[in-house]
Design an enzyme around this catalytic site. Structure first.
Site, PDB file in Angstrom:
ATOM      1  N   HIS A 117       0.885  -1.170   0.000  1.00 22.22           N
ATOM      2  CA  HIS A 117       0.000   0.000   0.000  1.00 22.22           C
ATOM      3  C   HIS A 117       0.928   1.227   0.000  1.00 22.22           C
ATOM      4  O   HIS A 117       2.051   1.157   0.514  1.00 22.22           O
ATOM      5  CB  HIS A 117      -0.829  -0.044   1.281  1.00 22.22           C
ATOM      6  CG  HIS A 117      -1.871   1.013   1.405  1.00 22.22           C
ATOM      7  ND1 HIS A 117      -1.571   2.306   1.787  1.00 22.22           N
ATOM      8  CD2 HIS A 117      -3.209   0.981   1.222  1.00 22.22           C
ATOM      9  CE1 HIS A 117      -2.692   3.006   1.823  1.00 22.22           C
ATOM     10  NE2 HIS A 117      -3.705   2.229   1.483  1.00 22.22           N
ATOM     11  N   ASP A 194       3.188  -3.848   7.895  1.00 24.89           N
ATOM     12  CA  ASP A 194       1.923  -3.138   7.716  1.00 24.89           C
ATOM     13  C   ASP A 194       0.812  -4.160   7.973  1.00 24.89           C
ATOM     14  O   ASP A 194       0.546  -5.027   7.135  1.00 24.89           O
ATOM     15  CB  ASP A 194       1.877  -2.585   6.286  1.00 24.89           C
ATOM     16  CG  ASP A 194       0.502  -2.024   5.912  1.00 24.89           C
ATOM     17  OD1 ASP A 194      -0.456  -2.221   6.676  1.00 24.89           O
ATOM     18  OD2 ASP A 194       0.413  -1.408   4.835  1.00 24.89           O
ATOM     19  N   GLN A 197      -4.470  -4.754   7.164  1.00 24.62           N
ATOM     20  CA  GLN A 197      -5.474  -5.747   6.752  1.00 24.62           C
ATOM     21  C   GLN A 197      -5.408  -7.020   7.581  1.00 24.62           C
ATOM     22  O   GLN A 197      -6.415  -7.710   7.735  1.00 24.62           O
ATOM     23  CB  GLN A 197      -5.304  -6.094   5.259  1.00 24.62           C
ATOM     24  CG  GLN A 197      -5.556  -4.941   4.312  1.00 24.62           C
ATOM     25  CD  GLN A 197      -6.987  -4.424   4.364  1.00 24.62           C
ATOM     26  OE1 GLN A 197      -7.917  -5.129   4.753  1.00 24.62           O
ATOM     27  NE2 GLN A 197      -7.176  -3.172   3.986  1.00 24.62           N
ATOM     28  N   LYS A 220     -10.389  -0.136  10.662  1.00 24.33           N
ATOM     29  CA  LYS A 220     -10.597  -1.335   9.833  1.00 24.33           C
ATOM     30  C   LYS A 220     -10.927  -2.549  10.694  1.00 24.33           C
ATOM     31  O   LYS A 220     -11.186  -3.630  10.183  1.00 24.33           O
ATOM     32  CB  LYS A 220      -9.344  -1.621   9.003  1.00 24.33           C
ATOM     33  CG  LYS A 220      -9.066  -0.579   7.934  1.00 24.33           C
ATOM     34  CD  LYS A 220      -7.873  -0.994   7.116  1.00 24.33           C
ATOM     35  CE  LYS A 220      -7.275   0.150   6.341  1.00 24.33           C
ATOM     36  NZ  LYS A 220      -8.027   0.473   5.116  1.00 24.33           N
ATOM     37  N   CYS A 359      -4.760   2.491  -3.578  1.00 24.61           N
ATOM     38  CA  CYS A 359      -3.481   2.960  -3.015  1.00 24.61           C
ATOM     39  C   CYS A 359      -2.381   1.931  -3.216  1.00 24.61           C
ATOM     40  O   CYS A 359      -1.536   1.725  -2.334  1.00 24.61           O
ATOM     41  CB  CYS A 359      -3.615   3.305  -1.533  1.00 24.61           C
ATOM     42  SG  CYS A 359      -4.805   4.580  -1.210  1.00 24.61           S
TER      43      CYS A 359
HETATM   44  N1  PMP Z   1      -1.911  -0.482   4.514  1.00 29.53           N
HETATM   45  C1  PMP Z   1      -2.877  -1.251   3.996  1.00 29.53           C
HETATM   46  C2  PMP Z   1      -2.549  -2.640   3.565  1.00 29.53           C
HETATM   47  C3  PMP Z   1      -4.172  -0.753   3.889  1.00 29.53           C
HETATM   48  O1  PMP Z   1      -5.137  -1.519   3.378  1.00 29.53           O
HETATM   49  C4  PMP Z   1      -4.440   0.565   4.327  1.00 29.53           C
HETATM   50  C5  PMP Z   1      -5.824   1.159   4.198  1.00 29.53           C
HETATM   51  N2  PMP Z   1      -6.394   1.028   2.925  1.00 29.53           N
HETATM   52  C6  PMP Z   1      -3.394   1.317   4.860  1.00 29.53           C
HETATM   53  C7  PMP Z   1      -2.152   0.763   4.937  1.00 29.53           C
HETATM   54  C8  PMP Z   1      -3.589   2.710   5.330  1.00 29.53           C
HETATM   55  O2  PMP Z   1      -4.479   2.742   6.373  1.00 29.53           O
HETATM   56  P1  PMP Z   1      -4.943   4.163   6.970  1.00 29.53           P
HETATM   57  O3  PMP Z   1      -5.504   4.920   5.805  1.00 29.53           O
HETATM   58  O4  PMP Z   1      -5.956   3.798   7.983  1.00 29.53           O
HETATM   59  O5  PMP Z   1      -3.736   4.799   7.540  1.00 29.53           O
END
Ligand code: PMP
Length: 404
Positions: A117, A194, A197, A220, A359
């Site tokens: 991401h 990270d 998920q 999430k 993203c």
């Molecule tokens: N990493 C991953 C794998 C994600 O799915 C997301 C959210 N789509 C993020 C990072 C970023 O999360 P946040 O926008 O809550 O900071």
């Protein structure tokens, strides 16, 4: 798992039977208990934490620290290793700036993956740019897994950080983090995960994974927006300088210099997201009571059923690995229909899915696609909703056949 009781816990789900919410990878719905925890804080506990000598402030502090204990239990960590931040993005920036800016030097390398991401890439771009460090990536196989045959050669002594996603938000791939972390640690690299998920959907034990940092977003995993967690191994946190400076994170301040509190306070400058952290603690407690093994098994059962049923839709293409190393995320395209149009048509049928690059532009570049539509499941989704999703796709296919 009593699905109808779980659905009753979620006002937005229980109150909208016409809606099929398949976008939990973007943000989850919230159970009543979490909403009540937010409300209760403002109604009954509202005071700043770690400051007051009076009882209300002590009670607020106790609730905030209880949330930290719950998150520690949730991740298999120690309380002092749980830093409250806003979200995964902030957690990863904290590591890049507080650790990377001080420890990386010219010629060092940061090893990421092609399925990151942007939150797992851009903070490193910013810091590597300042330090003259280089970024390289573990490549993907055709099926959307990490190509681990490349790992040994990539893990040179220049690699100071291995930063990777636990579960892909696009493909659903669950990466073998423990195995990669073992090799990375043996090569002397810091391991940053990270977990945006994975934390909501898989049982996670940061000690068993053997990682230095693990980032998650509360929103999430049934929590409110505005609170997330950075787990940091205590010995690593202890050796780090702060990321943000201000109130609360200090030991002693003079006009021209300051010393800093021990972790986790060192990394929580200013008034934290108190209500949100307390409500995130409630969300973690809810998930622990359901049981993360059960949450994962349910996601997985929905995924298996959906993959089977989606095969009925002509011209539909699904991406990602088809083995057991996958969570409940389905990226898909339908013929030449633009994924944004597809998501809009599905919305017309009451099905909420997301479309775009999610993203993850490098990953989409690798797939040769500008965008995908994505359906993602959570503990409140049902097999009947999967049927409604597939039937809506079949209707869309019939309606727009000429365009496909
Ligand atoms: N990493 C991953 C794998 C994600 O799915 C997301 C959210 N789509 C993020 C990072 C970023 O999360 P946040 O926008 O809550 O900071």
């Amino acid at each position: 798992m009593d699905l109808s009781r779980i659905r009753e816990d979620f006002p937005l789900i229980a109150g909208h039977p016409e809606l099929v919410y398949l976008d939990s990878a973007a943000t989850s719905q919230k159970p009543r208990r979490v909403l009540e925890a937010l409300d209760r804080y403002y109604r009954e506990l509202n005071a700043n934490v770690h400051r007051g000598a009076y009882r209300l402030s002590v009670a607020a502090t106790e609730a905030y620290e209880e949330a930290r204990r719950r998150l520690a239990r949730f991740l298999g960590a120690e309380e002092r290793e749980i830093v409250f931040v806003r979200n995964t993005t902030e957690a990863l920036n904290l590591v890049a700036y507080a650790w990377g800016l001080r420890n990386l030097k010219e010629g060092d390398e940061i090893l990421v993956t092609e399925m990151e991401h942007h939150a797992g890439l851009v903070p490193w771009h910013l810091v590597a740019g300042l330090k003259g460090a280089r970024i390289k990536a573990i490549p993907l196989t055709e099926e959307g897994r990490l190509d681990l045959s490349a790992l040994d050669a990539l893990l040179t002594e220049r690699v100071k950080v291995v930063s990777l996603v636990h579960m892909s938000n696009v493909l659903g791939t669950i990466n073998p983090v423990a195995e990669i972390a073992k090799k990375a640690k043996a090569a002397g690299a810091l391991v940053v995960v990270d977990g945006a998920q994975s934390a909501p959907h898989l049982p996670v034990d940061v000690k068993a994974l053997g990682v230095d940092f693990f980032a998650l977003s509360g929103h999430k995993m049934l929590g409110p927006t505005g609170a997330g967690v950075l787990f940091g191994r205590y010995e690593v946190l202890e050796g780090m300088m702060p990321f943000l400076g201000g109130g609360e994170m200090i030991r002693e301040v003079h006009v021209d210099r300051s010393t800093y509190a021990p972790p986790p306070g060192r990394f929580e400058a200013g008034t934290p997201p108190i209500a949100e952290a307390i409500a995130l603690g409630e969300a973690a407690q809810y998930l622990m009571e359901v049981g993360m093994e059960r949450v994962y098994a349910h996601d997985r059962a929905l995924l298996d059923y959906a993959l089977k049923r989606l095969a009925e839709v002509p011209d539909l293409r699904v991406y990602g690995p088809m083995g057991p190393d996958r969570g409940g995320v389905i990226p898909f395209t339908l013929g030449r229909l633009h994924p944004h149009d597809l998501a809009t048509f599905l919305d017309g049928e009451g099905i909420a899915v997301r479309a775009g690059h999610h993203c993850a532009q490098p990953l989409h570049r690798k797939l040769g696609l500008a965008a995908t539509a994505r359906a993602s499941f959570y503990l409140y989704n049902t097999f009947e909703e999967v049927d409604r999703f597939v039937e809506a796709l079949l209707r869309i296919h019939t309606r727009y056949r000429a365009w496909l």
